[in-house]
Scaffold this motif. Structure first.
Motif, short mmCIF file in Angstrom:
data_model
loop_
_atom_site.label_atom_id
_atom_site.label_comp_id
_atom_site.label_asym_id
_atom_site.label_seq_id
_atom_site.Cartn_x
_atom_site.Cartn_y
_atom_site.Cartn_z
N MET A 1 0.92 -1.20 0.15
CA MET A 1 -0.12 0.00 -0.04
C MET A 1 0.81 1.22 -0.04
O MET A 1 0.68 2.10 -0.86
CB MET A 1 -0.89 -0.15 1.27
N MET A 2 1.74 1.22 1.02
CA MET A 2 2.85 2.48 0.94
C MET A 2 3.40 2.55 -0.39
O MET A 2 3.74 3.79 -0.91
CB MET A 2 3.76 2.15 2.10
N SER A 3 4.19 1.67 -1.00
CA SER A 3 4.65 1.58 -2.25
C SER A 3 3.80 2.32 -3.35
O SER A 3 4.28 3.06 -3.92
CB SER A 3 5.20 -0.07 -2.78
N GLU A 4 2.60 1.72 -3.25
CA GLU A 4 1.84 2.34 -4.43
C GLU A 4 1.72 3.84 -4.25
O GLU A 4 1.48 4.63 -4.88
CB GLU A 4 0.51 1.61 -4.54
N HIS A 5 1.39 3.83 -2.92
CA HIS A 5 0.97 5.42 -2.64
C HIS A 5 2.01 6.59 -2.71
O HIS A 5 1.94 7.58 -3.03
CB HIS A 5 0.33 5.51 -1.13
N LEU A 6 3.24 6.04 -2.32
CA LEU A 6 4.34 6.98 -2.37
C LEU A 6 5.26 6.84 -3.74
O LEU A 6 6.36 7.32 -4.02
CB LEU A 6 5.27 6.58 -1.33
N ALA A 7 4.84 5.71 -4.64
CA ALA A 7 5.57 5.65 -5.75
C ALA A 7 6.88 4.85 -5.51
O ALA A 7 7.98 5.34 -6.17
CB ALA A 7 5.64 6.75 -6.81
N ILE A 8 7.15 4.10 -4.72
CA ILE A 8 8.39 3.69 -4.22
C ILE A 8 8.43 2.08 -4.68
O ILE A 8 7.61 1.30 -4.59
CB ILE A 8 8.52 3.49 -2.50
N GLU A 9 9.54 1.88 -5.40
CA GLU A 9 9.75 0.41 -5.94
C GLU A 9 10.34 -0.77 -5.10
O GLU A 9 9.88 -1.81 -4.94
CB GLU A 9 10.36 0.18 -7.26
N THR A 10 11.23 -0.13 -4.22
CA THR A 10 11.98 -1.02 -3.30
C THR A 10 12.16 -0.36 -1.95
O THR A 10 12.55 0.79 -1.88
CB THR A 10 13.31 -1.16 -4.08
N TRP A 11 11.86 -1.36 -1.01
CA TRP A 11 12.23 -0.65 0.44
C TRP A 11 13.43 -1.59 0.83
O TRP A 11 13.72 -2.58 0.66
CB TRP A 11 10.93 -1.17 1.39
N ARG A 12 14.38 -0.69 1.74
CA ARG A 12 15.30 -1.29 2.45
C ARG A 12 15.26 -1.25 3.81
O ARG A 12 14.81 -0.14 4.46
CB ARG A 12 16.78 -0.51 2.13
N GLU A 13 15.23 -2.59 4.45
CA GLU A 13 14.90 -2.56 6.04
C GLU A 13 16.10 -2.15 6.89
O GLU A 13 17.36 -2.88 6.51
CB GLU A 13 14.34 -3.85 6.21
N VAL A 14 16.10 -1.32 7.50
CA VAL A 14 17.05 -0.70 8.63
C VAL A 14 16.64 -0.59 9.85
O VAL A 14 15.43 -0.49 10.18
CB VAL A 14 17.83 0.44 7.99
#
Length: 88
Positions: free
Chosen positions: A66-79
């Motif tokens: 949901m966040m990816s679609e809303h923010l136009a983010i393709e990849t998340w990196r967990e830190v």
């Protein structure tokens, strides 16, 4: 995180930005997932709420999608980031 959570809270940061807070929860009367962005907590930290119908499944994958679609983010990196409760 289990396969279906009633509530999720965490922190995220977009490239070059400040840490923000995201909460996800289920609410009666909601028929379709919705995002309320641009929120500001008492501390001044910003973020979003993602609100789901009570019969929806909420887990990390669903929330990130949901966040990816809303923010136009393709990849998340967990830190390791700050605790969202402390940020609030």
């Amino acid at each position: 995180m289990s396969e279906d959570m009633g509530f999720i809270e965490g922190s995220y940061r977009l490239a070059g930005g400040e840490w923000q807070i995201v909460t996800a929860f289920k609410r009666e009367g909601v028929t379709e997932a919705e995002i309320r962005d641009g929120l500001t907590w008492e501390s001044g930290v910003t973020g979003m709420n993602v609100i789901f119908p009570v019969d929806a499944t909420i887990n990390g994958t669903v929330l990130l999608n949901m966040m990816s679609e809303h923010l136009a983010i393709e990849t998340w990196r967990e830190v390791r980031g700050p605790d969202s409760i402390v940020l609030r």
